[in-house]
Design an enzyme around this catalytic site. Structure first.
Site, PDB file in Angstrom:
ATOM      1  N   HIS A 280       0.805  -1.220   0.000  1.00 31.57           N
ATOM      2  CA  HIS A 280       0.000   0.000   0.000  1.00 31.57           C
ATOM      3  C   HIS A 280       0.840   1.274   0.000  1.00 31.57           C
ATOM      4  O   HIS A 280       0.309   2.385  -0.075  1.00 31.57           O
ATOM      5  CB  HIS A 280      -0.930  -0.019   1.219  1.00 31.57           C
ATOM      6  CG  HIS A 280      -2.154   0.801   1.056  1.00 31.57           C
ATOM      7  ND1 HIS A 280      -2.497   1.801   1.924  1.00 31.57           N
ATOM      8  CD2 HIS A 280      -3.113   0.791   0.098  1.00 31.57           C
ATOM      9  CE1 HIS A 280      -3.620   2.367   1.531  1.00 31.57           C
ATOM     10  NE2 HIS A 280      -4.009   1.766   0.421  1.00 31.57           N
ATOM     11  N   HIS A 508      -8.928  10.793   0.050  1.00 32.83           N
ATOM     12  CA  HIS A 508      -8.161   9.557  -0.019  1.00 32.83           C
ATOM     13  C   HIS A 508      -6.865   9.740   0.770  1.00 32.83           C
ATOM     14  O   HIS A 508      -6.110   8.807   0.975  1.00 32.83           O
ATOM     15  CB  HIS A 508      -7.873   9.184  -1.473  1.00 32.83           C
ATOM     16  CG  HIS A 508      -7.310   7.810  -1.622  1.00 32.83           C
ATOM     17  ND1 HIS A 508      -5.975   7.568  -1.827  1.00 32.83           N
ATOM     18  CD2 HIS A 508      -7.889   6.592  -1.566  1.00 32.83           C
ATOM     19  CE1 HIS A 508      -5.754   6.266  -1.903  1.00 32.83           C
ATOM     20  NE2 HIS A 508      -6.899   5.648  -1.741  1.00 32.83           N
TER      21      HIS A 508
END
Length: 621
Positions: A280, A508
């Site tokens: 990630h 985000h």
């Protein structure tokens, strides 16, 4: 199974209970998938069924072909794929909408693009594969439109995805040279120009204004290779690029297929040996003729993440090359950023990164004022427990911050875009080990329990956003997870960002901080790829003698002592950018608590009570 809260009622069959997670490091014959059901959602209060109006800068829309082929690119979580399906195949709001109503527009060909993100976690969100592709429509009897020059293929985000940015949107700009923090927000299409002043787009980052690029490395979770290559200036577009990813099997094959037209793109696969972990991290390593730069961001390498979402980044100074003959330990910063970056890259155990490790050794990183906080998969004991995740953050806060008088009134704020399984009650992780980390201030023996504010968008925030309901595709909080931790929702606060002009650009970005009681000062600030999950931050095991981390994550920590300050003053008006010493917080302080009628956004239940900004409702596929 039925549970009530102030934020609505969810009814889920007992088959929706997730199986227990296997021990980390074990393998399973197939990916973990939550049981499929048809959850029904009963909102606490139905919003007014009107289409919200958002003032936006004037834009120009270019034509699309009537029956262009849809790309077969499949990227991202099931939530993002559902968003893509909803935008290809919209369901318009009606006065008496039916959840079983047929979608108005069928996909013309192929499975559709499924761009983007995320992420968490712990098996609650399915892997990056499209489980329920929209059905193909019968051939249209209509006459095809005459193809016009420079037409673009149909986008999963509909015609609005190709609204052109203003001509000045991509004007490259160098951030203020006297900016001490080097923390920037991403540009957002459709905002007043002043709110993009000093913000950066990926084209700005890769601009020749920042250096003559020789080679780059892109660490990320989701990639659209063709789009990524196009963001490089034409003069740098054939320079070598290393893609560091975590894809396996079919997803890896699709990624490599994307890169076939680009022989200068190479790959490094991150090892993910623990179940449900992801790669990630979002980082760019940029090697110039003039030196070297590190950029740590919160954005995937897909257009949707650089379009109408709130994102952020830390951009390093240009690091000069050390004189020949310098030792490896020269060019270190007071924050030991060079050592920690090299340690993070070494944790990949990847031959493809050895050349980058050597390049970093040859450069002077002494101007860095932030601390690196990463996560890498593994189970760690002894001193290694403090190398990664929230225990790494705890150690830094212990060593480099100072106790504050009345600190029990200084709230902890966490802001994120995805949520994992945190346990049956708050003490299992959130207000236990995680809160202990977040409340650490120097070597104080006080173990205060200050307010904890968690910022996560409500259904209304998503509905009235620039993207409308499909913005929820990058907020993959599932009903299966939410119904098991209704206790969490009492901590939630709305996404409101009027000061930065980004109230309607869904976040985000992920940020964590400690604020003063009047929200004018910060004791520290952390921007990262890590969402609110044990997979990202790590969780203690075996009576706290071991910590287990599932995923790769990366962020930078700001502490006032590294800037010769006691606290960071919060910037009240960050835009347009000025030489003010205030720190830009991406959202408004103090955060706004959920009202009794607010519900957290849950991606995999329908919302048909009111239309979004595009006149559509949400029917997850």
């Amino acid at each position: 199974m039925s549970q009530d809260s102030h934020h609505g009622k969810w009814t889920v069959s007992s088959s929706d209970e997730d199986d227990d997670l296997p021990l980390s490091g074990t393998t399973t014959s197939k990916p973990h998938q939550p049981a499929v059901s048809s959850p029904s959602y009963q909102p606490a209060a139905s919003p007014t069924p009107t289409i919200p109006k958002i003032e936006a800068a004037p834009v120009e829309e270019k034509p699309e072909p009537a029956n262009a082929p849809v790309s077969s690119l499949v990227i991202g979580s099931e939530a993002r794929q559902s968003a893509a399906a909803n935008q290809v195949n919209t369901v318009k709001y009606e006065s008496s909408p039916s959840l079983a109503g047929k979608r108005k527009n069928e996909v013309s060909d192929g499975s559709g693009w499924a761009l983007s993100d995320s992420e968490d976690d712990d098996g609650d969100v399915k892997g990056k594969s499209l489980g329920n592709s929209p059905k193909r429509a019968p051939p249209s009897p209509k006459t095809k439109k005459v193809k016009v020059e420079n037409e673009r293929p149909t986008s999963p985000y509909g015609r609005l995805y190709y609204i052109d940015e203003r001509e000045d949107f991509f004007e490259s700009s160098i951030p203020l040279l006297n900016d001490p923090y080097r923390f920037y927000l991403n540009k957002v299409t459709g905002l007043d120009r002043k709110y993009n002043s000093g913000a950066l787009h990926i084209r700005d980052i890769l601009s020749p204004l920042f250096g003559t690029l020789k080679e780059s490395a892109q660490f990320n979770y989701c990639f659209d290779i063709a789009w990524m290559v196009d963001q490089y200036p034409s003069e740098f577009r054939d320079r070598p690029v290393l893609i560091v990813h975590g894809d396996k099997r079919e997803a890896k094959a699709r990624l490599l297929q994307q890169a076939k037209p680009y022989p200068h793109v190479h790959f490094c696969q991150a090892k993910l040996d623990i179940a449900f972990g992801t790669h990630h991290t979002k980082m760019m390593l940029l090697w110039y003729e003039e030196g070297f730069r590190v950029v740590i961001t919160t954005s995937n390498l897909i257009r949707a993440d650089w379009y109408q979402k709130s994102q952020g980044m830390w951009m390093s100074p240009l690091f000069p090359r050390l004189p020949k003959g310098s030792s490896d330990d020269e060019g270190e910063s007071p924050t030991f950023f060079k050592r920690d970056l090299l340690e993070y890259l070494a944790a990949y155990r990847a031959p493809e990164l050895e050349e980058w490790i050597q390049r970093i050794r040859e450069h002077d990183l002494s101007e860095t004022k932030v601390y690196l906080v990463g996560s890498t998969p593994g189970r760690y004991v002894g001193p290694d427990m403090e190398r990664w995740g929230h225990l790494r953050l705890r150690k830094l806060l212990y060593e480099h911050t100072e106790p504050i008088s009345g600190e029990e009134r200084w709230p902890v704020i966490g802001q994120f875009s995805s949520i994992g399984s945190l346990g049956v009650d708050q003490t299992k992780w959130l207000t236990g080990e995680f809160q202990r980390t977040m409340t650490t201030l120097g070597k104080s023996s006080i173990r205060s329990a200050p307010p904890l504010h968690l910022v996560y968008p409500s259904v209304e925030d998503v509905r009235t956003s620039l993207e409308g309901y499909p913005a929820g595709g990058s907020l993959p909080y599932s009903i299966q997870t939410a119904q098991k931790q209704l206790w969490l929702h009492s901590f939630f606060h709305r996404w409101k960002a009027d000061a930065t002009g980004r109230s309607h650009a869904m976040p985000h970005i992920k940020t964590y901080m400690r604020a003063s009681p009047d929200f004018t000062q910060l004791a520290w600030f952390f921007v990262t790829s890590a969402n609110l999950s044990k997979a990202a931050w790590g969780a203690l095991e075996k009576n706290s003698t071991q910590v287990m981390v599932r995923s790769y994550e990366l962020g930078v920590l700001y502490v006032p002592s590294a800037f010769n300050m006691k606290t960071f003053p919060v910037s009240g008006n960050p835009f347009p950018v000025s030489s003010s010493s205030g720190f830009t917080v991406p959202f408004d302080l103090p955060p706004t608590s959920y009202s009794p009628k607010d519900q957290p956004w849950i991606w995999n239940i329908p919302y048909n009570q009111a239309p979004d900004t595009h006149g559509n409702i949400w029917v997850p596929s």
